[in-house]
Design a protein around this motif. Sequence first.
Motif, PDB file in Angstrom:
ATOM      1  N   GLN A  18      -5.815  11.561  -3.855  1.00  0.00           N
ATOM      2  CA  GLN A  18      -4.709  10.677  -3.505  1.00  0.00           C
ATOM      3  C   GLN A  18      -3.461  11.515  -3.286  1.00  0.00           C
ATOM      4  O   GLN A  18      -3.261  12.529  -3.963  1.00  0.00           O
ATOM      5  N   GLN A  73      -0.207   1.925 -13.208  1.00  0.00           N
ATOM      6  CA  GLN A  73      -0.687   1.905 -11.832  1.00  0.00           C
ATOM      7  C   GLN A  73      -1.656   0.760 -11.585  1.00  0.00           C
ATOM      8  O   GLN A  73      -2.397   0.356 -12.486  1.00  0.00           O
ATOM      9  N   LEU A  81      -7.241   3.471  -0.493  1.00  0.00           N
ATOM     10  CA  LEU A  81      -6.865   3.031  -1.827  1.00  0.00           C
ATOM     11  C   LEU A  81      -5.350   3.184  -1.950  1.00  0.00           C
ATOM     12  O   LEU A  81      -4.827   4.292  -1.861  1.00  0.00           O
ATOM     13  N   GLY A 105     -13.157   0.298  -4.172  1.00  0.00           N
ATOM     14  CA  GLY A 105     -11.966   0.960  -4.659  1.00  0.00           C
ATOM     15  C   GLY A 105     -12.223   2.232  -5.435  1.00  0.00           C
ATOM     16  O   GLY A 105     -11.309   2.774  -6.059  1.00  0.00           O
ATOM     17  N   PRO A 123     -12.382   5.994  -5.669  1.00  0.00           N
ATOM     18  CA  PRO A 123     -11.842   7.071  -4.845  1.00  0.00           C
ATOM     19  C   PRO A 123     -12.946   7.982  -4.322  1.00  0.00           C
ATOM     20  O   PRO A 123     -13.900   8.299  -5.031  1.00  0.00           O
ATOM     21  N   THR A 170      -2.300   2.803  -4.393  1.00  0.00           N
ATOM     22  CA  THR A 170      -1.950   2.674  -5.799  1.00  0.00           C
ATOM     23  C   THR A 170      -0.452   2.429  -5.886  1.00  0.00           C
ATOM     24  O   THR A 170       0.352   3.285  -5.523  1.00  0.00           O
ATOM     25  N   CYS A 204     -11.284   5.720  -0.140  1.00  0.00           N
ATOM     26  CA  CYS A 204     -12.090   5.072  -1.177  1.00  0.00           C
ATOM     27  C   CYS A 204     -13.238   4.316  -0.521  1.00  0.00           C
ATOM     28  O   CYS A 204     -13.294   4.185   0.699  1.00  0.00           O
ATOM     29  N   ALA A 253      -4.398  -0.062  -8.461  1.00  0.00           N
ATOM     30  CA  ALA A 253      -5.000   0.430  -7.223  1.00  0.00           C
ATOM     31  C   ALA A 253      -5.768  -0.686  -6.523  1.00  0.00           C
ATOM     32  O   ALA A 253      -6.458  -1.475  -7.178  1.00  0.00           O
ATOM     33  N   LYS A 294       0.129  -6.617  -4.578  1.00  0.00           N
ATOM     34  CA  LYS A 294       0.535  -5.311  -4.057  1.00  0.00           C
ATOM     35  C   LYS A 294       1.817  -5.431  -3.245  1.00  0.00           C
ATOM     36  O   LYS A 294       2.675  -4.555  -3.305  1.00  0.00           O
TER      37      LYS A 294
END
Length: 128
Positions: A76, A27, A17, A70, A72, A19, A66, A29, A51
């Motif tokens: 992180q 954020q 994942l 997505g 988690p 972010t 993750c 992700a 991204k």
Amino acid sequence: MDDDGVLDRLGSGKYLLITSYKKDGSQAATPVWVVRDGETLGVWTPADSWKVKRIRRRADVLVGPCDVRGNPTGEQVPATAEICDPATTDRYRGLVARKYGVSGRAVLLGSRLRRGRAGTVGIRVTLA
């Protein structure tokens, strides 16, 4: 856990994942396939993805394990992401094909047919 342990855990997982941060600081992700590349992690993705645009603007990211959706599955950690040159992107393609087998090769082929080789980029992730 030491950096090598975190790299091993994240690099051996099926999904990572990432972010990244939008212009307003919020954020965003995204789950991606991940490969280990020495002391860094490698990701392969479409060059025109959001991204990539966010990482070009702001290199600090959070990364963690993750599932495919997505969600988690662990903590992180802070990292720095950079868009890779064509040679590194090619190396990441090879690592993805090796790690993900038939499904990885099928996705790589479909992407090359749809976007061409320049339509994807690698992202190098270095833990902070």
